[in-house]
Design a protein around this motif. Structure first.
Motif, mmCIF file in Angstrom:
data_model
loop_
_atom_site.group_PDB
_atom_site.id
_atom_site.type_symbol
_atom_site.label_atom_id
_atom_site.label_comp_id
_atom_site.label_asym_id
_atom_site.label_seq_id
_atom_site.Cartn_x
_atom_site.Cartn_y
_atom_site.Cartn_z
ATOM 1 N N PRO A 289 0.812 -1.221 0.000
ATOM 2 C CA PRO A 289 0.000 0.000 0.000
ATOM 3 C C PRO A 289 0.844 1.270 0.000
ATOM 4 O O PRO A 289 0.446 2.279 -0.602
ATOM 5 C CB PRO A 289 -0.852 -0.113 1.273
ATOM 6 C CG PRO A 289 -0.223 -1.177 2.092
ATOM 7 C CD PRO A 289 0.485 -2.082 1.160
ATOM 8 N N LEU A 290 2.021 1.240 0.643
ATOM 9 C CA LEU A 290 2.897 2.413 0.609
ATOM 10 C C LEU A 290 3.435 2.633 -0.809
ATOM 11 O O LEU A 290 3.552 3.773 -1.276
ATOM 12 C CB LEU A 290 4.049 2.249 1.602
ATOM 13 C CG LEU A 290 3.672 2.231 3.090
ATOM 14 C CD1 LEU A 290 4.914 2.129 3.959
ATOM 15 C CD2 LEU A 290 2.861 3.468 3.472
ATOM 16 N N ALA A 291 3.743 1.517 -1.487
ATOM 17 C CA ALA A 291 4.216 1.627 -2.864
ATOM 18 C C ALA A 291 3.119 2.199 -3.770
ATOM 19 O O ALA A 291 3.381 3.051 -4.632
ATOM 20 C CB ALA A 291 4.669 0.263 -3.375
ATOM 21 N N ASP A 292 1.882 1.740 -3.568
ATOM 22 C CA ASP A 292 0.765 2.246 -4.367
ATOM 23 C C ASP A 292 0.583 3.754 -4.174
ATOM 24 O O ASP A 292 0.177 4.462 -5.104
ATOM 25 C CB ASP A 292 -0.532 1.523 -3.988
ATOM 26 C CG ASP A 292 -0.548 0.067 -4.441
ATOM 27 O OD1 ASP A 292 0.225 -0.271 -5.366
ATOM 28 O OD2 ASP A 292 -1.305 -0.729 -3.858
ATOM 29 N N ALA A 293 0.889 4.221 -2.957
ATOM 30 C CA ALA A 293 0.746 5.646 -2.650
ATOM 31 C C ALA A 293 2.041 6.421 -2.896
ATOM 32 O O ALA A 293 2.113 7.616 -2.596
ATOM 33 C CB ALA A 293 0.299 5.819 -1.193
ATOM 34 N N ASP A 294 3.055 5.735 -3.436
ATOM 35 C CA ASP A 294 4.349 6.352 -3.742
ATOM 36 C C ASP A 294 4.978 7.000 -2.501
ATOM 37 O O ASP A 294 5.466 8.129 -2.541
ATOM 38 C CB ASP A 294 4.205 7.383 -4.860
ATOM 39 C CG ASP A 294 5.550 7.718 -5.511
ATOM 40 O OD1 ASP A 294 6.455 6.865 -5.455
ATOM 41 O OD2 ASP A 294 5.691 8.832 -6.048
ATOM 42 N N ILE A 295 4.949 6.254 -1.387
ATOM 43 C CA ILE A 295 5.523 6.726 -0.123
ATOM 44 C C ILE A 295 6.782 5.909 0.162
ATOM 45 O O ILE A 295 6.738 4.680 0.191
ATOM 46 C CB ILE A 295 4.515 6.570 1.031
ATOM 47 C CG1 ILE A 295 3.281 7.441 0.775
ATOM 48 C CG2 ILE A 295 5.160 6.940 2.368
ATOM 49 C CD1 ILE A 295 2.123 7.160 1.707
ATOM 50 N N SER A 296 7.894 6.578 0.381
ATOM 51 C CA SER A 296 9.149 5.879 0.681
ATOM 52 C C SER A 296 9.133 5.368 2.117
ATOM 53 O O SER A 296 8.454 5.930 2.985
ATOM 54 C CB SER A 296 10.341 6.811 0.467
ATOM 55 O OG SER A 296 10.253 7.941 1.314
ATOM 56 N N ALA A 297 9.888 4.314 2.373
ATOM 57 C CA ALA A 297 9.929 3.743 3.717
ATOM 58 C C ALA A 297 11.199 2.929 3.909
ATOM 59 O O ALA A 297 11.705 2.307 2.969
ATOM 60 C CB ALA A 297 8.705 2.856 3.969
ATOM 61 N N TYR A 298 11.703 2.967 5.120
ATOM 62 C CA TYR A 298 12.712 2.016 5.576
ATOM 63 C C TYR A 298 11.981 0.941 6.374
ATOM 64 O O TYR A 298 10.915 1.193 6.949
ATOM 65 C CB TYR A 298 13.742 2.697 6.476
ATOM 66 C CG TYR A 298 14.688 3.623 5.761
ATOM 67 C CD1 TYR A 298 15.989 3.219 5.448
ATOM 68 C CD2 TYR A 298 14.308 4.909 5.400
ATOM 69 C CE1 TYR A 298 16.865 4.070 4.798
ATOM 70 C CE2 TYR A 298 15.173 5.769 4.757
ATOM 71 C CZ TYR A 298 16.455 5.338 4.458
ATOM 72 O OH TYR A 298 17.318 6.180 3.815
ATOM 73 N N TYR A 299 12.563 -0.243 6.459
ATOM 74 C CA TYR A 299 11.870 -1.347 7.126
ATOM 75 C C TYR A 299 12.898 -2.177 7.885
ATOM 76 O O TYR A 299 13.917 -2.585 7.326
ATOM 77 C CB TYR A 299 11.154 -2.211 6.084
ATOM 78 C CG TYR A 299 10.057 -3.091 6.632
ATOM 79 C CD1 TYR A 299 8.717 -2.756 6.451
ATOM 80 C CD2 TYR A 299 10.340 -4.263 7.329
ATOM 81 C CE1 TYR A 299 7.696 -3.552 6.942
ATOM 82 C CE2 TYR A 299 9.334 -5.064 7.821
ATOM 83 C CZ TYR A 299 8.003 -4.707 7.629
ATOM 84 O OH TYR A 299 7.001 -5.514 8.131
ATOM 85 N N ILE A 300 12.615 -2.417 9.172
ATOM 86 C CA ILE A 300 13.517 -3.219 10.006
ATOM 87 C C ILE A 300 12.698 -4.293 10.718
ATOM 88 O O ILE A 300 11.812 -3.985 11.524
ATOM 89 C CB ILE A 300 14.268 -2.347 11.035
ATOM 90 C CG1 ILE A 300 15.140 -1.305 10.310
ATOM 91 C CG2 ILE A 300 15.123 -3.213 11.957
ATOM 92 C CD1 ILE A 300 15.868 -0.352 11.242
ATOM 93 N N SER A 301 12.982 -5.552 10.396
ATOM 94 C CA SER A 301 12.343 -6.671 11.093
ATOM 95 C C SER A 301 13.109 -6.955 12.381
ATOM 96 O O SER A 301 14.340 -6.872 12.415
ATOM 97 C CB SER A 301 12.366 -7.923 10.219
ATOM 98 O OG SER A 301 11.700 -7.719 8.994
ATOM 99 N N THR A 302 12.390 -7.297 13.436
ATOM 100 C CA THR A 302 13.036 -7.736 14.666
ATOM 101 C C THR A 302 12.408 -9.053 15.124
ATOM 102 O O THR A 302 11.508 -9.582 14.481
ATOM 103 C CB THR A 302 12.936 -6.677 15.784
ATOM 104 O OG1 THR A 302 11.559 -6.460 16.125
ATOM 105 C CG2 THR A 302 13.575 -5.367 15.360
ATOM 106 N N PHE A 303 12.891 -9.574 16.231
ATOM 107 C CA PHE A 303 12.513 -10.911 16.675
ATOM 108 C C PHE A 303 11.022 -11.020 16.962
ATOM 109 O O PHE A 303 10.424 -12.066 16.740
ATOM 110 C CB PHE A 303 13.317 -11.272 17.931
ATOM 111 C CG PHE A 303 13.459 -12.755 18.161
ATOM 112 C CD1 PHE A 303 14.492 -13.473 17.568
ATOM 113 C CD2 PHE A 303 12.565 -13.443 18.971
ATOM 114 C CE1 PHE A 303 14.627 -14.840 17.768
ATOM 115 C CE2 PHE A 303 12.688 -14.810 19.177
ATOM 116 C CZ PHE A 303 13.730 -15.513 18.576
ATOM 117 N N ASN A 304 10.417 -9.934 17.446
ATOM 118 C CA ASN A 304 9.001 -9.986 17.827
ATOM 119 C C ASN A 304 8.076 -9.186 16.913
ATOM 120 O O ASN A 304 6.957 -9.606 16.642
ATOM 121 C CB ASN A 304 8.828 -9.472 19.264
ATOM 122 C CG ASN A 304 9.393 -10.434 20.290
ATOM 123 O OD1 ASN A 304 8.886 -11.535 20.453
ATOM 124 N ND2 ASN A 304 10.461 -10.028 20.970
#
Length: 330
Positions: A289-304
């Motif tokens: 959905p962020l891509a559809d709205a042309d919104i940039s984002a960083y993403y960090i997965s963590t253990f929980n």
């Protein structure tokens, strides 16, 4: 675009806060003395629940087993999408939303679970080693795929990988997880490696001493007026740091490098309960959905939980967008 399968074989683990004392020595070595270690891929993220560490096998050898450490059974491989030919992590980050349609969504559809680690320099996609044939088969039509061998990029022969390949069942519709947004404003920064000693004492203070005595947070129970979140990665010689704007004030401003705009970011935290590692499509439900709205984002997965960092000025509309998606799927 090219898809690079890096040489790193990565382990993912959680360190309990109450056991941090046991790991201070090896963590300081991995954080601040890279020449003393053969580790080339190291990431440490502090959340209210624990410390999540992603590191290669050489780094993993530095950490003693204990009751305070939980390790994901799988070994993970690291993928990197490059838009300007094969090069190192010094190339400009593409952003998780830019690869949502070409990488994240197709892997989710083919039942491949992914972890994401965005840094100042680039975006890393982690997949289980056992899923690599599915990954190659799924993405070969979109990318030229290369595998790093002894520092050199070797083209992957997709026909060899596909020989005898059984097409996986498509994933069932994923659970759409709740999202929350703490009030902190975050900075995404880098540091020149030769200036790392100049901020070493402050890094030690922030990571190991700038909080109350160890107390485990119940997953999902933290006060989201603000959140404790600090991420440090040292990968192939490149440093990336995510910290909130208040923490940044503790550091010498001339040593922390950011974009010329000095942009601040807000967090979208994904999950009401710990997400686990087997579910597919968690990253996709935010990135698409962020891509559809042309919104940039960083993403960090963590253990929980998972964490997306989005431009501060758009946070209200982003939360509304994601919550509508959640309501429409329920």
């Amino acid at each position: 675009m090219d898809l690079q399968i890096l040489e790193h074989r990565v382990r993912v683990l959680s360190l309990a806060r109450r056991g941090l004392w046991l790991y201070t020595h090896p963590l300081l070595k991995l954080l601040l003395l890279p020449r003393r270690s053969r580790c080339k891929f190291f990431s440490l993220t502090e959340t209210p629940e624990d410390y999540t560490i992603m590191l290669d096998e050489e780094g993993f050898k530095e950490l003693p087993s204990s009751e305070f450490m939980q390790v994901v059974d799988s070994t993970w491989l690291v993928l990197n999408v490059l838009s300007n030919g094969r090069s190192s992590t010094s190339s400009q980050a593409i952003g998780v939303t830019k690869i949502a349609k070409s990488v994240i969504a197709p892997l989710a559809e083919h039942n491949v679970s992914v972890l994401m680690l965005s840094t100042y320099q680039t975006d890393f996609i982690l997949v289980r080693e056992k899923d690599l044939p599915v990954v190659i088969h799924t993405l070969a039509g979109e990318f030229d795929i290369y595998k790093e061998v002894n520092g050199e990029s070797i083209p992957v022969n997709c026909d060899d990988v596909s020989n005898g390949f059984l097409k996986p069942k498509h994933a069932a519709s994923p659970t759409v997880h709740p999202v929350q947004s703490p009030q902190n404003r975050f900075c995404i920064l880098t540091v020149a490696p030769d200036t790392l000693p100049a901020i070493a004492t402050m890094l030690i203070d922030v990571l190991f001493y700038s909080h109350s005595p160890p107390k485990e947070a119940a997953p999902g129970s933290q006060d989201l007026d603000s959140i404790r979140f600090f991420a440090f990665s040292l990968i192939e010689g490149y440093i990336s740091i995510v910290m909130d704007a208040e923490t940044q004030k503790k550091f010498p401003s001339d040593l922390l490098l950011t974009s010329s705009s000095g942009e601040l970011w807000r967090m979208v935290r994904i999950g009401g309960q710990p997400l686990g590692f087997d579910e597919c499509g968690i990253v996709a439900q935010i990135a698409e959905p962020l891509a559809d709205a042309d919104i940039s984002a960083y993403y960090i997965s963590t253990f929980n939980f998972d964490h997306a960092l989005v431009p501060e000025e758009g946070i209200d509309s982003i939360i509304e967008l994601l919550q509508k998606r959640q309501e429409s799927s329920s």
